[in-house]
Design an enzyme around this catalytic site. Structure first.
Site, PDB file in Angstrom:
ATOM      1  N   GLU B  51      10.823  -4.434   6.224  1.00  0.00           N
ATOM      2  CA  GLU B  51      11.517  -3.147   6.321  1.00  0.00           C
ATOM      3  C   GLU B  51      10.554  -1.965   6.392  1.00  0.00           C
ATOM      4  O   GLU B  51      10.897  -0.910   6.922  1.00  0.00           O
ATOM      5  CB  GLU B  51      12.502  -2.946   5.174  1.00  0.00           C
ATOM      6  CG  GLU B  51      13.763  -3.802   5.267  1.00  0.00           C
ATOM      7  CD  GLU B  51      13.644  -5.110   4.518  1.00  0.00           C
ATOM      8  OE1 GLU B  51      12.505  -5.460   4.113  1.00  0.00           O
ATOM      9  OE2 GLU B  51      14.666  -5.797   4.318  1.00  0.00           O
ATOM     10  N   PHE B 113      23.703  -7.847  -8.611  1.00  0.00           N
ATOM     11  CA  PHE B 113      22.662  -8.439  -7.775  1.00  0.00           C
ATOM     12  C   PHE B 113      22.345  -7.511  -6.596  1.00  0.00           C
ATOM     13  O   PHE B 113      23.246  -7.071  -5.890  1.00  0.00           O
ATOM     14  CB  PHE B 113      23.124  -9.802  -7.255  1.00  0.00           C
ATOM     15  CG  PHE B 113      22.129 -10.455  -6.333  1.00  0.00           C
ATOM     16  CD1 PHE B 113      20.870 -10.835  -6.799  1.00  0.00           C
ATOM     17  CD2 PHE B 113      22.427 -10.662  -4.996  1.00  0.00           C
ATOM     18  CE1 PHE B 113      19.944 -11.420  -5.954  1.00  0.00           C
ATOM     19  CE2 PHE B 113      21.507 -11.246  -4.134  1.00  0.00           C
ATOM     20  CZ  PHE B 113      20.261 -11.623  -4.624  1.00  0.00           C
ATOM     21  N   GLN B 114      21.079  -7.213  -6.409  1.00  0.00           N
ATOM     22  CA  GLN B 114      20.581  -6.341  -5.338  1.00  0.00           C
ATOM     23  C   GLN B 114      21.178  -4.935  -5.359  1.00  0.00           C
ATOM     24  O   GLN B 114      21.347  -4.305  -4.328  1.00  0.00           O
ATOM     25  CB  GLN B 114      20.770  -7.003  -3.968  1.00  0.00           C
ATOM     26  CG  GLN B 114      19.943  -8.269  -3.861  1.00  0.00           C
ATOM     27  CD  GLN B 114      19.770  -8.773  -2.455  1.00  0.00           C
ATOM     28  OE1 GLN B 114      20.649  -8.605  -1.601  1.00  0.00           O
ATOM     29  NE2 GLN B 114      18.630  -9.400  -2.198  1.00  0.00           N
ATOM     30  N   LYS B 163      29.773  -1.927   0.361  1.00  0.00           N
ATOM     31  CA  LYS B 163      30.356  -2.981   1.195  1.00  0.00           C
ATOM     32  C   LYS B 163      31.876  -2.885   1.284  1.00  0.00           C
ATOM     33  O   LYS B 163      32.458  -3.089   2.345  1.00  0.00           O
ATOM     34  CB  LYS B 163      29.932  -4.335   0.621  1.00  0.00           C
ATOM     35  CG  LYS B 163      30.281  -5.488   1.498  1.00  0.00           C
ATOM     36  CD  LYS B 163      29.556  -6.751   1.075  1.00  0.00           C
ATOM     37  CE  LYS B 163      30.154  -7.913   1.876  1.00  0.00           C
ATOM     38  NZ  LYS B 163      29.228  -9.006   2.066  1.00  0.00           N
ATOM     39  N   MET B 474     -12.732   5.107   4.773  1.00  0.00           N
ATOM     40  CA  MET B 474     -12.589   6.495   4.359  1.00  0.00           C
ATOM     41  C   MET B 474     -12.893   6.671   2.868  1.00  0.00           C
ATOM     42  O   MET B 474     -13.518   7.640   2.462  1.00  0.00           O
ATOM     43  CB  MET B 474     -11.179   6.993   4.690  1.00  0.00           C
ATOM     44  CG  MET B 474     -10.985   8.460   4.433  1.00  0.00           C
ATOM     45  SD  MET B 474     -12.274   9.451   5.208  1.00  0.00           S
ATOM     46  CE  MET B 474     -11.399  10.053   6.618  1.00  0.00           C
TER      47      MET B 474
HETATM   48  C1  LIG Z   1      -0.792   2.796   1.592  1.00  0.00           C
HETATM   49  C2  LIG Z   1      -2.095   3.453   1.325  1.00  0.00           C
HETATM   50  N1  LIG Z   1      -2.887   2.970   0.346  1.00  0.00           N
HETATM   51  C3  LIG Z   1      -4.090   3.554   0.100  1.00  0.00           C
HETATM   52  C4  LIG Z   1      -4.511   4.621   0.825  1.00  0.00           C
HETATM   53  C5  LIG Z   1      -5.853   5.296   0.539  1.00  0.00           C
HETATM   54  N2  LIG Z   1      -6.755   5.139   1.702  1.00  0.00           N
HETATM   55  C6  LIG Z   1      -6.896   6.122   2.610  1.00  0.00           C
HETATM   56  S1  LIG Z   1      -7.909   5.692   3.858  1.00  0.00           S
HETATM   57  C7  LIG Z   1      -8.210   4.195   3.177  1.00  0.00           C
HETATM   58  C8  LIG Z   1      -9.136   3.215   3.843  1.00  0.00           C
HETATM   59  C9  LIG Z   1      -8.575   2.662   5.087  1.00  0.00           C
HETATM   60  O1  LIG Z   1      -9.389   1.602   5.514  1.00  0.00           O
HETATM   61  P1  LIG Z   1      -9.284   1.012   6.970  1.00  0.00           P
HETATM   62  O2  LIG Z   1      -7.862   0.754   7.295  1.00  0.00           O
HETATM   63  O3  LIG Z   1     -10.213  -0.120   7.111  1.00  0.00           O
HETATM   64  O4  LIG Z   1      -9.738   2.249   7.863  1.00  0.00           O
HETATM   65  P2  LIG Z   1     -11.203   2.929   7.956  1.00  0.00           P
HETATM   66  O5  LIG Z   1     -11.197   4.104   7.051  1.00  0.00           O
HETATM   67  O6  LIG Z   1     -12.208   1.913   7.570  1.00  0.00           O
HETATM   68  O7  LIG Z   1     -11.308   3.347   9.383  1.00  0.00           O
HETATM   69  C10 LIG Z   1      -7.518   4.046   1.983  1.00  0.00           C
HETATM   70  C11 LIG Z   1      -7.584   2.864   1.105  1.00  0.00           C
HETATM   71  C12 LIG Z   1      -3.626   5.108   1.816  1.00  0.00           C
HETATM   72  N3  LIG Z   1      -3.916   6.182   2.547  1.00  0.00           N
HETATM   73  N4  LIG Z   1      -2.454   4.483   2.060  1.00  0.00           N
END
Ligand SMILES: Cc1ncc(C[n+]2csc(CCOP(=O)(O)OP(=O)(O)O)c2C)c(N)n1
Ligand SMILES: [Mg+2]
Lengths: 172, 585
Positions: B51, B113-114, B163, B474
């Protein structure tokens, strides 16, 4: 940003909202979700039973308050927002105080206080007295202070202020 | 007036709204609606594999087409799996209507449930959310949901459908108008404010447009270009606004913000009038508040009153639809009979900054991200590009060139990892025949890689470009710059054996001893019947894209092994003023 906009001040809002399930949750959730601190919120049905009216009292600086008004204005459930802060309004709050551990001597004293401070004794028994005060919030504060000074074993319930625009009387 | 069950009426309402795609996942509380969907051919049922993937696909569909994205999921876990996407759509103003099944009204509140209170859970992250408690309210509720989602500042609306209510019979009439006393979106632009604005614009010595996502949402890109040209005033964009004007335009100077370019950020610092359209000035754009555009008066055009003066103080607020405002400004500028006070050297100054400090990236031993985006610019004709979140997202928003509209779809407000692939799927469904590319990270791709199935079974020629740096790049960048290279929880090559090998210290860089990457993305692609390609050198890029283009009946995954430690530059330190721009290398 000038300084004026940063001073905290007590503000009043009157909201017309849809009288539906979840609306109170939406309004209070909007305030808490954005970390706005509310002082009081009262709600009740109006002359139109599909509409409720809320009186909200909060402490905020000018910028935050403007933002709050905008947030309310764009909520689907909010029909109208009126800023009462600088309008002349009439406000009242209901307050109950139950004083426990009362003696004959202090009971007499409570009746004297009721006379002097214009609140009413509504109920009592051997040990307790129930006081009702329907005044502005500030006056209720003062009454409560006086009672606190004299009695320790008390129970307090306050309803929060409701407000409506004055017609020709200027005083609150 | 005929009678229909709620389930039957649901399908009728979709037809009335012109919905021909619904992103849906079944369960006990919506099985009756699915049964109705099965009986007809007007509305296509798209079945993603999760989802969250479902709602991001609906977002990609909505953002790439300008139409409302429609979701249908079951109660409980089906509904809670939508939550991230709902928050994402709320922050990025994406029009969605999310229908959630609910347990029968008689059982609500019993921990059935749910059962979850999804209206309560989403109250603060939707534009509007409601439960239909009575069959007689259903018709109006659906009509209102579509109206609220798509008007004013668009956003997600959730409609919870118990429902038993859906099983009941009721009117089959779809209302033809909406009257909500608490919701009258104001799109009309105030002429007096236009006059004030145009005066300020002509009196300014160093005026600057800053364009946000609202320009594209309003479909105002063409008019914006005209306004820019008529006034000769330069423009910068936010990430969401990139593509509001063609990126190769002489008067366009790039993105502002945390990873914006020098010329754009410096323009904001030095302008004396900022004309902002469709942006709420969030913190990733302004840096430290109070230091943003210190010399400028601000004209702010936004359809959402609450976005005006939220984060910066505005001198001339202009509430209304961006397209109408831009057209009125254009007309007013053509009729204005004074001279412009803009100093001749202003645009030249910006050009000088742009030449002095262009966005660049040095060549490295391994592939660089810029080489990949450059290749996309060169080899594709107005593709739709979605991104995930992270370094690859910033590189894409820096280097991707845009000429048409609605070409860049990225999660700007929430920064949701896992967004890229499903959003690309939604875009591909909404734009048959167009090239759709998802630029994603090795981390984020794994958050919704199951949606490769959706692309394969729907024969969608989506191209997934994984920029594999082996890191949650990042976050690693922050650790590299501000945490002494303690790569806590960001190395995606790390495994159990690394502990015994003593790799707990500050990272000395990749070595041959580092464990192999899991999973093997090429094999993973093949498991989903997608075309899998691995690219390690720059000269392999064109061939890889050629193969991707040749595959018309399903997805291609290209894994690019890029420099492990490439950084995104320039960068404003988090919370710092935008004058503190670190240029890098
Ligand atoms: C759902 C979610 N969890 C954690 C983060 C924090 N976060 C931001 S960028 C990042 C790293 C992303 O890594 P990758 O997908 O390998 O991309 P890169 O930065 O290496 O290009 C994280 C963990 C986020 N933005 N979204
Ligand atoms: Mg990565």
């Amino acid at each position: 940003m000038n300084n004026d906009n940063n001073t905290m001040k007590r503000r009043w809002l009157s909201l017309y909202v849809e009288n539906k399930t979840g609306v109170l949750a939406r309004i209070s959730g909007l305030l808490s979700g954005k970390s706005y601190n509310i002082h009081s919120l009262t709600v009740g049905e109006t002359e139109d039973h599909t509409v409720s009216r809320m009186t909200i009292c909060l402490d905020a600086d000018e910028n935050t308050f403007e933002q709050i008004k905008k947030q309310f204005n764009r909520s689907v459930e909010v029909i109208k927002v009126i800023d009462f802060t600088n309008l002349s309004i009439r406000t009242k709050e209901v307050m109950f105080i139950k004083i426990n551990g009362v003696t004959d001597k202090t009971r007499t004293e409570i009746f004297q206080m009721a006379e002097a401070f214009k609140f009413q004794v509504k109920d009592m028994d051997k040990n307790s007295v129930l006081i009702e005060s329907c005044r502005t919030e500030i006056k209720n504060d003062s009454i409560l202070n006086v009672i606190y000074d004299r009695f320790k074993n008390i129970e307090v319930v306050r309803g929060g202020p409701v407000a409506i625009e004055s017609i020709s009387m200027q005083d609150r | 007036m005929g009678k229909m069950t709620g389930n039957e009426f649901f399908v009728k309402a979709l037809r009335e709204e012109g919905v021909d795609k619904i992103f849906a996942y079944p369960g006990a509380c919506v099985v009756d609606i699915f049964d109705e969907l099965y009986k007809q051919n007007d509305v296509d049922l798209i079945l993603p594999r999760h989802e969250q993937g479902l709602i991001h696909a609906a977002e990609g569909y909505a953002r790439s087409t300008g139409r409302v994205g429609v979701c249908l999921v079951t109660s409980g876990p089906g509904a809670t799996n939508l939550v991230t996407g709902i928050a994402d759509a709320n922050l990025d103003s994406v029009p969605l209507v999310c229908f959630t099944g609910q347990v029968p009204t008689g059982l609500i509140g019993n921990d059935t449930f749910q059962e979850v209170d999804i209206v309560g859970i989403t109250r603060n992250i939707t534009k509007y959310s409601m439960m239909v408690r009575d069959r007689k309210d259903l018709n109006k509720a659906i009509k209102e949901a579509f109206f609220i989602a798509s008007s004013g500042r668009p956003g997600p609306v959730l409609v919870d459908l118990p429902k038993d209510v859906m099983a009941q019979s009721g009117s089959d009439e779809y209302p033809d108008s909406v009257n909500l006393r608490g919701y009258k979106p104001n799109t009309k632009v105030h002429d007096g404010q236009i006059k004030r604005a145009i005066k300020m614009i002509y009196k300014a010595k160093k005026p600057l447009f800053i364009l946000g996502g609202g320009v594209k949402i309003a479909g105002a890109a063409e008019d914006m270009k005209k306004l820019m040209e008529a006034t000769g005033i330069p423009a910068v964009t936010t990430i969401m606004g990139k593509g509001s004007v063609p990126t190769n335009h002489d008067l366009y100077f790039g993105n502002v913000g945390m990873h914006g370019c020098f010329a754009a950020n410096n323009a904001v610092n030095n302008c004396d009038l900022l004309i902002s359209i469709g942006t709420r000035f969030n913190d990733r754009i302004t840096g430290k508040l109070g230091t943003f555009a210190p010399k400028a008066k601000i004209i702010h055009i936004d359809v959402d009153t609450a976005s005006i003066s939220k984060n910066v103080t505005v001198d001339v607020p202009l509430v209304g639809d961006a397209k109408e405002a831009i057209q009125k400004l254009l007309k007013a500028s053509q009729e204005y009979d004074g001279e412009s006070d803009m100093i001749p050297g202003w645009v030249e100054q910006l050009q000088e900054w742009k030449q002095q400090y262009p966005l660049y990236m040095n060549k490295k031993d391994k592939l660089t991200p810029k080489e990949i985006i450059d290749a996309i610019n060169e080899l594709y004709d107005e593709p739709i590009v979605t991104t995930d979140v992270g370094q690859h997202q910033m590189w894409t928003t820096q280097f991707f060139e845009i000429y048409g509209k609605r070409q860049l779809i990225t999660s700007g407000g929430l920064g949701t990892m896992g967004y890229g692939l499903p959003a690309a799927i939604g875009a591909a469904i909404g734009n048959p025949g167009r090239d759709v590319i998802a630029v994603t990270g090795d981390g984020g791709f794994q958050m919704n890689s199951q949606e490769l199935t959706t692309a394969t079974i729907n024969r969608l020629p989506v191209t997934v470009c994984i920029m594999n740096n082996g890191y949650l790049g990042m976050v690693r960048q922050w650790q590299d710059l501000f945490y002494d290279r303690a790569f806590a929880g960001t190395c995606l090559r790390r495994c159990k054996d690394c502990e015994t090998a003593g790799c707990n210290e500050l990272c000395a860089g990749r070595s041959d001893d580092c464990p192999p990457y899991v999973p093997d993305f090429v094999k993973l692609a093949e498991a989903y019947s997608a075309q899998g390609i691995r690219v390690t050198k720059a000269d392999e890029i064109p061939e890889a894209f050629a193969k991707a283009k040749a595959k018309k009946d399903g997805p291609t995954v290209i894994e690019f092994l890029i420099e492990d430690e490439e950084l995104v530059y320039p960068m404003i330190k988090p919370g710092g003023p935008i004058t503190d721009l670190v240029l890098g290398e």
